[in-house]
Design a protein around this motif. Sequence first.
Motif, mmCIF file in Angstrom:
data_model
loop_
_atom_site.group_PDB
_atom_site.id
_atom_site.type_symbol
_atom_site.label_atom_id
_atom_site.label_comp_id
_atom_site.label_asym_id
_atom_site.label_seq_id
_atom_site.Cartn_x
_atom_site.Cartn_y
_atom_site.Cartn_z
ATOM 1 N N ALA A 27 0.829 -1.204 0.000
ATOM 2 C CA ALA A 27 0.000 0.000 0.000
ATOM 3 C C ALA A 27 0.866 1.257 0.000
ATOM 4 O O ALA A 27 0.540 2.236 -0.674
ATOM 5 N N VAL A 28 1.968 1.244 0.740
ATOM 6 C CA VAL A 28 2.881 2.395 0.750
ATOM 7 C C VAL A 28 3.453 2.607 -0.648
ATOM 8 O O VAL A 28 3.514 3.730 -1.152
ATOM 9 N N SER A 29 3.844 1.517 -1.290
ATOM 10 C CA SER A 29 4.383 1.606 -2.647
ATOM 11 C C SER A 29 3.345 2.165 -3.615
ATOM 12 O O SER A 29 3.650 3.031 -4.443
ATOM 13 N N MET A 30 2.109 1.670 -3.512
ATOM 14 C CA MET A 30 1.034 2.165 -4.383
ATOM 15 C C MET A 30 0.746 3.634 -4.096
ATOM 16 O O MET A 30 0.545 4.430 -5.018
ATOM 17 N N TYR A 31 0.731 4.020 -2.821
ATOM 18 C CA TYR A 31 0.503 5.421 -2.461
ATOM 19 C C TYR A 31 1.575 6.316 -3.088
ATOM 20 O O TYR A 31 1.261 7.351 -3.675
ATOM 21 N N ASN A 32 2.831 5.906 -2.977
ATOM 22 C CA ASN A 32 3.921 6.708 -3.542
ATOM 23 C C ASN A 32 3.798 6.825 -5.050
ATOM 24 O O ASN A 32 4.018 7.903 -5.618
ATOM 25 N N LYS A 33 3.427 5.746 -5.710
ATOM 26 C CA LYS A 33 3.256 5.753 -7.164
ATOM 27 C C LYS A 33 2.115 6.691 -7.560
ATOM 28 O O LYS A 33 2.267 7.535 -8.446
ATOM 29 N N LEU A 34 0.972 6.555 -6.880
ATOM 30 C CA LEU A 34 -0.178 7.390 -7.206
ATOM 31 C C LEU A 34 0.046 8.847 -6.825
ATOM 32 O O LEU A 34 -0.417 9.755 -7.523
ATOM 33 N N SER A 35 0.770 9.072 -5.738
ATOM 34 C CA SER A 35 1.081 10.434 -5.321
ATOM 35 C C SER A 35 1.913 11.150 -6.378
ATOM 36 O O SER A 35 1.671 12.323 -6.693
ATOM 37 N N LYS A 36 2.854 10.445 -6.946
ATOM 38 C CA LYS A 36 3.680 11.031 -8.014
ATOM 39 C C LYS A 36 2.831 11.310 -9.251
ATOM 40 O O LYS A 36 2.950 12.364 -9.872
ATOM 41 N N GLN A 37 1.943 10.378 -9.602
ATOM 42 C CA GLN A 37 1.053 10.582 -10.743
ATOM 43 C C GLN A 37 0.114 11.766 -10.492
ATOM 44 O O GLN A 37 -0.174 12.538 -11.417
ATOM 45 N N PHE A 38 -0.366 11.889 -9.246
ATOM 46 C CA PHE A 38 -1.232 13.016 -8.893
ATOM 47 C C PHE A 38 -0.495 14.339 -9.077
ATOM 48 O O PHE A 38 -1.025 15.287 -9.660
ATOM 49 N N GLU A 39 0.746 14.402 -8.587
ATOM 50 C CA GLU A 39 1.532 15.624 -8.730
ATOM 51 C C GLU A 39 1.738 15.970 -10.201
ATOM 52 O O GLU A 39 1.602 17.125 -10.609
ATOM 53 N N GLN A 40 2.021 14.972 -11.024
ATOM 54 C CA GLN A 40 2.223 15.206 -12.453
ATOM 55 C C GLN A 40 0.936 15.685 -13.119
ATOM 56 O O GLN A 40 0.956 16.612 -13.935
ATOM 57 N N ALA A 41 -0.190 15.069 -12.762
ATOM 58 C CA ALA A 41 -1.478 15.472 -13.340
ATOM 59 C C ALA A 41 -1.852 16.886 -12.904
ATOM 60 O O ALA A 41 -2.327 17.688 -13.714
#
Length: 88
Positions: free
Chosen positions: A36-50
């Motif tokens: 879940a931490v890994s997924m959060y970090n991945k999605l957080s980066k995608q959110f910042e990019q979006a």
Amino acid sequence: MRQESRSELMARVQELCFACLDLNLYLDNNPDDSNAVSMYNKLSKQFEQARCAYESKYGPLTNFGYVQSRCPWQWVDQPWPWDREFND
């Protein structure tokens, strides 16, 4: 590559924001879940990019704290991100 419309960019920002928030709440109760931490970090980066993609094209989504403004002050540009009229 096709450019995303304003409404598509906003939908992507909203989807990623929701996913990050949902994982944040889950991690509050399951802090040792490495997947879940890994997924959060991945999605957080995608959110910042979006968010950056949207803001670079249409202006800031919040009134302070995330992006600098050019002159004249941009926060007052219409339509507001939450207005239905902003959709393409």
